[in-house]
Design a protein around this motif. Structure first.
Motif, PDB file in Angstrom:
ATOM      1  N   ASP A  33     118.540  21.624 -12.954  1.00 33.31           N
ATOM      2  CA  ASP A  33     117.576  21.948 -13.946  1.00 33.31           C
ATOM      3  C   ASP A  33     117.994  22.990 -15.092  1.00 33.31           C
ATOM      4  O   ASP A  33     118.940  23.675 -14.608  1.00 33.31           O
ATOM      5  CB  ASP A  33     116.389  22.819 -13.275  1.00 33.31           C
ATOM      6  N   VAL A  34     117.617  22.725 -16.298  1.00 33.60           N
ATOM      7  CA  VAL A  34     117.949  23.722 -17.217  1.00 33.60           C
ATOM      8  C   VAL A  34     117.305  24.844 -17.164  1.00 33.60           C
ATOM      9  O   VAL A  34     115.924  24.819 -17.615  1.00 33.60           O
ATOM     10  CB  VAL A  34     117.886  22.880 -18.870  1.00 33.60           C
ATOM     11  N   GLN A  35     117.891  26.010 -16.921  1.00 35.88           N
ATOM     12  CA  GLN A  35     117.000  27.416 -16.841  1.00 35.88           C
ATOM     13  C   GLN A  35     116.931  27.922 -18.031  1.00 35.88           C
ATOM     14  O   GLN A  35     115.758  28.570 -18.310  1.00 35.88           O
ATOM     15  CB  GLN A  35     118.027  28.197 -15.970  1.00 35.88           C
ATOM     16  N   ALA A  36     117.908  27.876 -19.011  1.00 36.96           N
ATOM     17  CA  ALA A  36     117.816  28.198 -20.558  1.00 36.96           C
ATOM     18  C   ALA A  36     118.883  27.612 -21.241  1.00 36.96           C
ATOM     19  O   ALA A  36     119.836  27.156 -20.410  1.00 36.96           O
ATOM     20  CB  ALA A  36     118.052  29.864 -20.375  1.00 36.96           C
ATOM     21  N   GLU A  37     118.520  27.515 -22.473  1.00 38.70           N
ATOM     22  CA  GLU A  37     119.742  27.042 -23.394  1.00 38.70           C
ATOM     23  C   GLU A  37     119.394  27.648 -24.831  1.00 38.70           C
ATOM     24  O   GLU A  37     118.415  27.836 -25.309  1.00 38.70           O
ATOM     25  CB  GLU A  37     119.666  25.545 -23.195  1.00 38.70           C
ATOM     26  N   SER A  38     120.556  27.328 -25.609  1.00 34.86           N
ATOM     27  CA  SER A  38     120.537  27.704 -26.895  1.00 34.86           C
ATOM     28  C   SER A  38     121.474  26.829 -27.697  1.00 34.86           C
ATOM     29  O   SER A  38     122.676  26.581 -27.050  1.00 34.86           O
ATOM     30  CB  SER A  38     121.098  29.174 -27.084  1.00 34.86           C
ATOM     31  N   ARG A  39     121.062  26.138 -28.787  1.00 35.51           N
ATOM     32  CA  ARG A  39     121.885  25.376 -29.544  1.00 35.51           C
ATOM     33  C   ARG A  39     121.839  25.693 -30.883  1.00 35.51           C
ATOM     34  O   ARG A  39     122.039  25.139 -32.028  1.00 35.51           O
ATOM     35  CB  ARG A  39     121.127  23.825 -29.305  1.00 35.51           C
ATOM     36  N   GLU A  40     121.642  27.299 -31.092  1.00 28.96           N
ATOM     37  CA  GLU A  40     121.792  27.827 -32.272  1.00 28.96           C
ATOM     38  C   GLU A  40     123.313  28.268 -32.726  1.00 28.96           C
ATOM     39  O   GLU A  40     123.912  29.029 -31.900  1.00 28.96           O
ATOM     40  CB  GLU A  40     121.015  29.187 -32.255  1.00 28.96           C
TER      41      GLU A  40
END
Length: 151
Positions: A33-40
């Motif tokens: 599962d994706v707990q957190a992500e950033s694509r910035e």
């Protein structure tokens, strides 16, 4: 000072070349599962968990794929409970046309009950999914040497 008896591996962080591609791969293959992500901008990462426990972090910080001729990570191994689970993962991987190091399930060495599958992620990182028993009749590609050491 002695090390605590409760010492265990926390999470593993991997550098990847394409966060989106690696995120899709690891969530599909391992069911994380994706707990957190950033694509910035240059802060592209994803934290992946199972049952709320952080297991794997992906960091888009690499310009080229995994290199076996440099010091660092050799391979990343995931244990499952049964050989049936290994074979389920193998079927998912075959559907993704993943490159395997060996054809199907192999044992960890001659006479070993443990074994699994050895393959590569989209950046060429060497991975293993294994079960502690059920590979008694599977081939041992490296003979008496550990299979996971030579792929």
């Amino acid at each position: 000072m002695s090390m605590s008896t409760s010492l265990q591996t926390g999470h593993v962080g991997l550098n990847v070349t394409d966060l989106g591609r690696s995120l899709a791969f690891y969530t599909t293959v391992l069911g994380l599962d994706v707990q957190a992500e950033s694509r910035e901008g240059d802060r592209r990462f994803a934290l992946l968990s199972r049952d709320g426990r952080l297991l794997l972090t992906l960091w888009e910080q690499s310009a080229e794929g995994f290199r076996t001729d440099l010091a660092g990570l050799h391979h990343l191994s995931f244990q499952v409970g049964t050989m049936e689970e290994v074979r389920e993962a193998e079927a998912v991987l075959r559907g993704l046309s993943v490159t395997f190091a060996h054809d199907g399930v192999v044992s960890h060495g001659e006479g070993a009950a443990s074994g699994g599958i050895f393959f590569h992620d989209p950046d060429g990182i060497r991975l293993e999914i294994y079960a502690p028993a059920g590979a008694e009749d599977a081939p041992a590609p490296a003979g008496a040497a550990p299979t996971c050491g030579f792929f």
